[in-house]
Design an enzyme around this catalytic site. Structure first.
Site, PDB file in Angstrom:
ATOM      1  N   LEU A  10     -36.663   6.228  20.163  1.00 45.45           N
ATOM      2  CA  LEU A  10     -35.512   7.124  20.323  1.00 45.45           C
ATOM      3  C   LEU A  10     -35.954   8.440  20.952  1.00 45.45           C
ATOM      4  O   LEU A  10     -36.801   9.144  20.407  1.00 45.45           O
ATOM      5  CB  LEU A  10     -34.854   7.398  18.965  1.00 45.45           C
ATOM      6  N   ARG A  17     -34.862  23.559  20.104  1.00 47.41           N
ATOM      7  CA  ARG A  17     -35.756  24.556  19.516  1.00 47.41           C
ATOM      8  C   ARG A  17     -37.058  24.741  20.302  1.00 47.41           C
ATOM      9  O   ARG A  17     -37.787  25.702  20.081  1.00 47.41           O
ATOM     10  CB  ARG A  17     -36.059  24.198  18.041  1.00 47.41           C
ATOM     11  N   LYS A  24     -38.236  17.891  25.289  1.00 42.97           N
ATOM     12  CA  LYS A  24     -39.175  17.945  24.159  1.00 42.97           C
ATOM     13  C   LYS A  24     -40.255  16.868  24.221  1.00 42.97           C
ATOM     14  O   LYS A  24     -41.441  17.171  24.093  1.00 42.97           O
ATOM     15  CB  LYS A  24     -38.405  17.830  22.840  1.00 42.97           C
ATOM     16  N   GLU A 159     -29.229  12.008   3.481  1.00 47.47           N
ATOM     17  CA  GLU A 159     -29.606  13.149   4.318  1.00 47.47           C
ATOM     18  C   GLU A 159     -29.515  14.452   3.526  1.00 47.47           C
ATOM     19  O   GLU A 159     -28.714  14.577   2.596  1.00 47.47           O
ATOM     20  CB  GLU A 159     -28.691  13.206   5.547  1.00 47.47           C
ATOM     21  N   ASN A 174     -37.759   9.830   4.329  1.00 42.39           N
ATOM     22  CA  ASN A 174     -37.648   8.821   5.386  1.00 42.39           C
ATOM     23  C   ASN A 174     -38.302   9.377   6.644  1.00 42.39           C
ATOM     24  O   ASN A 174     -37.898  10.414   7.161  1.00 42.39           O
ATOM     25  CB  ASN A 174     -36.158   8.545   5.635  1.00 42.39           C
ATOM     26  N   TYR A 370     -71.188  28.560  48.724  1.00 44.80           N
ATOM     27  CA  TYR A 370     -69.968  27.767  48.817  1.00 44.80           C
ATOM     28  C   TYR A 370     -70.263  26.542  49.657  1.00 44.80           C
ATOM     29  O   TYR A 370     -70.700  26.661  50.804  1.00 44.80           O
ATOM     30  CB  TYR A 370     -68.812  28.571  49.453  1.00 44.80           C
ATOM     31  N   ASN A 381     -83.012  21.186  49.933  1.00 43.74           N
ATOM     32  CA  ASN A 381     -82.783  22.429  49.189  1.00 43.74           C
ATOM     33  C   ASN A 381     -82.008  23.398  50.074  1.00 43.74           C
ATOM     34  O   ASN A 381     -82.397  23.673  51.207  1.00 43.74           O
ATOM     35  CB  ASN A 381     -84.105  23.067  48.790  1.00 43.74           C
ATOM     36  N   TYR A 391     -63.726  26.126  57.589  1.00 46.16           N
ATOM     37  CA  TYR A 391     -62.340  26.380  58.008  1.00 46.16           C
ATOM     38  C   TYR A 391     -62.345  27.328  59.199  1.00 46.16           C
ATOM     39  O   TYR A 391     -62.879  28.436  59.122  1.00 46.16           O
ATOM     40  CB  TYR A 391     -61.599  27.002  56.814  1.00 46.16           C
ATOM     41  N   GLY A 427     -84.175  32.426  57.231  1.00 43.53           N
ATOM     42  CA  GLY A 427     -83.272  33.274  56.457  1.00 43.53           C
ATOM     43  C   GLY A 427     -82.270  33.957  57.370  1.00 43.53           C
ATOM     44  O   GLY A 427     -82.588  34.330  58.509  1.00 43.53           O
TER      45      GLY A 427
END
Ligand code: UD1
Ligand code: CA
Length: 491
Positions: A10, A17, A24, A159, A174, A370, A381, A391, A427
């Protein structure tokens, strides 16, 4: 296991709430929607069919349920007239007139398949028309109470709003989970009325209808009553989420995983951990993450849909859709984005971000880099502070670095570019053209020293004074090239 079994979930109610635009039952705990947990649990019954009753926001709930459980039957309940009406709608959609029907709610994420199995087996063995899964709680407020007679037989479920003062004292509640005889339901459901405090069609009315017909009714008390708890608001959602997490961690600890601090460790329901994995404080393992034997994760690491190999070490890292092969090390402070693949015994070190990057066996990207849209061969390495510039402002391009290459510190690889096997870069090199195997690439101009520059151009400053004090200003102007072996950082 019952052979002709229909499960009805169900999930038509509003869940106001929650105060959410998300229905929910779609709110998540442990990486799965609440209804997803229920649909997983009911699989343990090996049902012939599963019917989900949807109504409120069914345009969201329906597709989600179908995605979680292909083949599910959706029953639409336009107006939520009560649980009895919801099951009537479900049975019409199911077309089942025989066998057993198990009813559950879509908002009980702790529900375990084994509990349902025992419950359904007991129901069938006792040949009842109605079995109620009940629980004993300290505060029964709001629940339907299980009313028993002097012999202990269940005579009604009343109930909260319909209960008298004595009935309100009853602590057996229940849970809303039932096992029911389908043939009985076909007769009983249309006869449920709505003459009660809420004006709803109460499914619980099947208790007196069964008794009237001389059929057996019983209740099975579930010791672990939290399994049937629903989350009605965000506070309950967090509580159930924390409880589910404790249960998941408990299961893994029993299976041989060390969890140093369960209070700060979060593991989603679908995560898989091997024996002797160690999770240090502050770890979140999310989605379909898998961790291999002897791997150590944490502290303070979040991994979503990642695969961590045996013996790997992942420290203070954020990762998503990444693979770290066995024996490799990651972190501290690494960011593994989707498509990262670190080979066995490789290394992604401090302040390194990777994306769509295959880093070969034993290859290392140790510091401040990066690496995007790249392939790095085994044993290579990459020097400290290297940017794979993927990019060009319009499109993304790939960079490939061969095997056992040694690249210098502070390099930029402008993609698309290829650095060959065994090649080196000095470098500060900006690599714009391919580097052949074994070659040394140097792109920075020769260094020029202008003697006495501080003394003439910065005279009167502490800098000039320091230079003056150091003595002879006439250093030679040697256009030498740095040795990449010393320029490249390696560890
Ligand atoms: C119900 C039970 C109560 C039990 C409690 C456990 C009845 C009459 N009462 O009360 O005995 O202790 O659950 O939580 O059954 N739903 C629909 N369609 C409807 C009405 C409800 O799909 O028309 C679904 C809701 O989405 C929810 C569940 O059924 O998941 C329970 O409904 P709710 O209205 O919350 O029942 P309770 O009043 O809590
Ligand atoms: Ca409820």
């Amino acid at each position: 296991m019952p052979t002709d079994l229909t499960v009805v979930v169900l999930a038509a109610g509003g869940g106001t709430r929650m105060r959410s635009k998300t229905p929910k039952v779609l709110h998540q705990v442990a990486g799965r929607s609440m209804v997803g947990h229920v649909l997983t649990a009911v699989q343990a019954l090996e049902p012939r069919r599963v019917v989900a009753v949807v109504g409120h926001q069914r345009e969201l709930v329906g597709p989600h349920v179908e995605e979680q459980l292909p083949g599910v039957v959706l029953a639409v309940q336009e107006d939520q007239l009560g649980t009895g009406h919801a099951l009537l709608v479900a049975m019409a959609a199911a077309g089942a007139t025989s066998g057993t029907v198990v009813v559950a709610y879509g908002d009980t994420p702790l529900l375990a398949g084994e509990s349902l199995q025992q419950f359904a087996a007991e129901h069938e063995a006792a040949q009842r028309a109605v079995s109620i899964l009940s629980g004993v709680v300290d505060d029964p407020f709001g629940y339907g109470r299980v009313v028993r007679d002097a012999e202990g037989d269940v005579v009604a479920v009343v109930e909260e709003k319909d209960a008298d003062a004595d009935q309100r004292e009853i602590r057996e509640i229940n849970s809303g989970i039932y096992a029911l005889d389908a043939a009985f339901l076909a007769d009983a459901l249309p006869r449920i009325g709505n003459d009660n405090a809420k004006g709803e069609y109460y499914l619980t009315d099947v208790v007196h209808l069964a008794r009237e017909a001389g059929l057996t009714v019983g209740a099975h008390v579930l010791e672990d009553v939290r399994q049937t708890e629903g989350a009605n608001d965000r506070a309950q959602l967090a509580e159930l989420g924390a409880e589910l997490n404790r249960r998941i961690l408990d299961r893994w600890m029993r299976a041989g995983v060390t969890v140093m601090d369960p209070a700060t460790t979060w593991v989603d329901a679908d995560v898989v951990l091997a024996q002797d994995v160690t999770l240090l404080p502050g770890v979140q393992l999310l989605g379909a993450t898998v961790v291999g034997e002897d791997a150590v994760v944490g502290p303070d690491t979040t991994l979503k849909d990642c695969e961590i190999g045996a013996g790997a070490r992942v420290v203070r890292t954020h990762g998503e859709l990444a693979v770290v092969a066995q024996g490799a090390t990651v972190g501290p402070f690494s960011y593994l984005r989707p498509g990262t693949h670190l080979g066995a015994d490789g290394k992604i070190g401090a302040f390194v971000e990777t994306k769509n990057a295959r880093i070969g066996e034993g290859a290392k990207v140790p510091h401040l880099s990066y690496v995007g849209d790249a392939e790095i061969g085994e044993g290579t390495n990459i020097g400290a502070g290297t940017i794979f510039a993927n990019y060009d402002g319009v499109a993304k391009h790939r960079t490939t670095v061969g095997r056992h290459a040694r690249t210098g510190s502070n390099n930029t690889f402008v993609a698309p570019v290829h650095i060959g096997d065994g090649a080196s870069t000095a470098g500060g090199t900006v690599v714009r053209r391919d580097v052949p195997p074994g070659a040394l690439a140097v792109s920075s101009g020769p260094q020029r020293n202008i003697p006495g520059w501080a003394q003439t151009r910065r005279s009167g400053t502490p800098q000039a004074a320091a230079a003056e004090a150091a003595g002879d200003a006439s250093h030679n102007d040697d256009p030498g090239v740095g040795d990449p072996g010393s320029a490249g950082a390696e560890s």
